[in-house]
Write a protein that holds these residues in place. Structure first.
Motif, PDB file in Angstrom:
ATOM      1  N   ASN A 194      16.749  -8.525  13.590  1.00  0.00           N
ATOM      2  CA  ASN A 194      17.615  -9.448  14.165  1.00  0.00           C
ATOM      3  C   ASN A 194      17.062 -10.394  15.140  1.00  0.00           C
ATOM      4  O   ASN A 194      17.379 -11.724  15.109  1.00  0.00           O
ATOM      5  CB  ASN A 194      18.956  -8.946  15.011  1.00  0.00           C
ATOM      6  CG  ASN A 194      20.062  -8.010  14.335  1.00  0.00           C
ATOM      7  OD1 ASN A 194      19.929  -8.124  12.969  1.00  0.00           O
ATOM      8  ND2 ASN A 194      20.718  -7.271  15.070  1.00  0.00           N
ATOM      9  N   SER A 195      16.285 -10.100  15.788  1.00  0.00           N
ATOM     10  CA  SER A 195      15.538 -10.900  16.768  1.00  0.00           C
ATOM     11  C   SER A 195      14.427 -12.042  15.940  1.00  0.00           C
ATOM     12  O   SER A 195      14.360 -12.968  16.156  1.00  0.00           O
ATOM     13  CB  SER A 195      14.516 -10.057  17.420  1.00  0.00           C
ATOM     14  OG  SER A 195      15.196  -9.315  18.571  1.00  0.00           O
ATOM     15  N   ILE A 196      13.820 -11.303  14.797  1.00  0.00           N
ATOM     16  CA  ILE A 196      12.876 -12.356  14.085  1.00  0.00           C
ATOM     17  C   ILE A 196      13.570 -13.218  13.311  1.00  0.00           C
ATOM     18  O   ILE A 196      13.543 -14.337  13.137  1.00  0.00           O
ATOM     19  CB  ILE A 196      12.096 -11.373  13.277  1.00  0.00           C
ATOM     20  CG1 ILE A 196      10.815 -12.469  12.617  1.00  0.00           C
ATOM     21  CG2 ILE A 196      12.555 -10.768  12.060  1.00  0.00           C
ATOM     22  CD1 ILE A 196      10.034 -13.184  13.636  1.00  0.00           C
ATOM     23  N   LEU A 197      15.037 -12.665  12.652  1.00  0.00           N
ATOM     24  CA  LEU A 197      15.934 -13.851  12.144  1.00  0.00           C
ATOM     25  C   LEU A 197      16.382 -14.975  13.071  1.00  0.00           C
ATOM     26  O   LEU A 197      16.515 -15.924  12.651  1.00  0.00           O
ATOM     27  CB  LEU A 197      17.063 -13.036  11.575  1.00  0.00           C
ATOM     28  CG  LEU A 197      16.987 -12.257  10.337  1.00  0.00           C
ATOM     29  CD1 LEU A 197      17.958 -11.414   9.997  1.00  0.00           C
ATOM     30  CD2 LEU A 197      16.641 -13.154   9.219  1.00  0.00           C
ATOM     31  N   ALA A 198      16.777 -14.516  14.431  1.00  0.00           N
ATOM     32  CA  ALA A 198      17.100 -15.478  15.350  1.00  0.00           C
ATOM     33  C   ALA A 198      15.967 -16.564  15.577  1.00  0.00           C
ATOM     34  O   ALA A 198      16.261 -17.698  15.965  1.00  0.00           O
ATOM     35  CB  ALA A 198      17.690 -15.019  16.621  1.00  0.00           C
ATOM     36  N   ILE A 199      14.815 -15.974  15.743  1.00  0.00           N
ATOM     37  CA  ILE A 199      13.583 -16.949  15.844  1.00  0.00           C
ATOM     38  C   ILE A 199      13.301 -17.926  14.658  1.00  0.00           C
ATOM     39  O   ILE A 199      13.253 -19.139  14.843  1.00  0.00           O
ATOM     40  CB  ILE A 199      12.505 -16.209  16.274  1.00  0.00           C
ATOM     41  CG1 ILE A 199      12.397 -15.575  17.498  1.00  0.00           C
ATOM     42  CG2 ILE A 199      11.062 -17.011  16.219  1.00  0.00           C
ATOM     43  CD1 ILE A 199      12.564 -16.376  18.744  1.00  0.00           C
ATOM     44  N   ALA A 200      13.474 -17.559  13.427  1.00  0.00           N
ATOM     45  CA  ALA A 200      13.442 -18.203  12.168  1.00  0.00           C
ATOM     46  C   ALA A 200      14.588 -19.224  12.328  1.00  0.00           C
ATOM     47  O   ALA A 200      14.372 -20.438  11.763  1.00  0.00           O
ATOM     48  CB  ALA A 200      13.580 -17.141  11.028  1.00  0.00           C
ATOM     49  N   ALA A 201      15.828 -18.964  12.823  1.00  0.00           N
ATOM     50  CA  ALA A 201      16.844 -19.810  12.816  1.00  0.00           C
ATOM     51  C   ALA A 201      16.722 -20.762  13.946  1.00  0.00           C
ATOM     52  O   ALA A 201      17.713 -21.674  14.105  1.00  0.00           O
ATOM     53  CB  ALA A 201      18.187 -18.915  12.676  1.00  0.00           C
TER      54      ALA A 201
END
Length: 307
Positions: A194-201
């Motif tokens: 979830n954290s890396i997806l949030a950074i990517a977004a």
């Protein structure tokens, strides 16, 4: 601190269903067989391990263990780290794959005992915590994160909370109590994915994440290397241990160890992330650095979990 409410609700519901489904008996697996072993072994894994290949690896692992031991082995995935810790404390899990810090908490609360870590060699049985930012971010250093938002994975996460805090304290010269005020927002995503997806977004300015989790996310196509940049890295962290509940029968523990130490299903290891890896024995002394890091923050496990 903010938390994602949906994940918290799912955690409560998931743990409640697990406890209800297992009943109130201390040996909730439904009794013992003729060997004095539980009729079922429950194996818990942490959130953020839900990508398809790793999920298949977990399913294959419990299937092979069941065939080897001659009893049913069931997979349980917690909605957060504390759900897995509490499930073992309540004797609803016999085995679990904990993160290093969640193992320390599980040792205190649930009498968890580490068995093994998955690695290519003893020298390779470590990983790192990374502080990452979106690739398009102007931030180049930790100092430039002042007044911006930071995302942690889970309060009990080693590389997604404990070590990132240590990085900020050591590198920025701030106290643990000042971490929250250094940023405009401090939140928990519920998992490294979830954290890396949030950074990517671009939904957060920075995040503390597990290096191997990010590498797995890139390999699985969840994100691209061009979606983020690493601006800080921790010292090596001992890998996540498979642990058993300390009150299990000794002969069952020995049978589990023999299975794990000799496990050689190449399909499992390839799906889990590295076909050349194997399970390597560990004991609690391997995690002394985690205890010392937690102590250096001057916060008890209860305080860290309550963030």
């Amino acid at each position: 601190m903010k938390k994602i409410k949906l994940l918290s609700l799912l955690s409560v519901i998931g743990l409640a269903l697990l406890l209800a489904g297992c009943g109130n008996d201390a040996n909730a697996s439904g009794g013992e067989n003729e060997n004095g072993w539980p009729e079922k072994i429950r194996y818990g894994v942490l959130p953020g391990e839900e990508d398809s290949e790793l999920s298949r690896a977990h399913e294959l692992f419990v299937k092979d263990m069941s065939e080897e031991l001659g009893i049913e082995v069931e997979l349980f995935q917690g909605e957060d780290y504390n759900a897995v810790i509490e499930a073992m404390r309540s004797k609803k899990l016999e085995l679990a794959s904990f993160g290093p810090f969640s193992y320390i908490i599980a040792q205190e609360r649930s009498n968890a005992v580490p068995i093994a870590v998955r690695a290519i060699s003893e020298e390779d049985a470590t990983y790192n915590s990374w502080i990452v930012v979106p690739d398009e971010s102007d931030v180049q250093s930790l100092e430039e994160l002042e007044g911006k938002s930071i995302l942690f994975a889970d309060p009990a996460s080693t590389s997604g909370h404990l070590f990132p805090r240590g990085i900020f304290i050591e590198e920025l010269g701030i106290t643990n109590d000042e971490v929250e005020s250094y940023f405009s927002s401090v939140s928990f995503s519920g998992s490294h994915d979830n954290s890396i997806l949030a950074i990517a977004a671009g939904d957060a300015d920075a995040a503390g994440v597990c290096s191997t989790c990010v590498e797995r996310a890139v390999k699985g196509g969840l994100v691209s290397e061009s979606d983020f940049r690493i601006i800080a890295e921790s010292d090596p962290i001992p890998s996540s241990p498979i642990s058993y509940r300390g009150d299990l029968p000794e002969d069952l523990v020995e049978a589990i160890k023999e299975f794990i130490y000799n496990y050689d299903n190449e399909e499992f290891f390839e799906q889990a992330g590295d076909k050349d890896s194997r399970y390597i024995p560990v004991d609690e002394s391997n995690y002394e650095i985690i205890r010392k890091t937690a102590e250096s923050l001057n916060m008890s496990p209860e305080e860290l979990l309550s963030q």
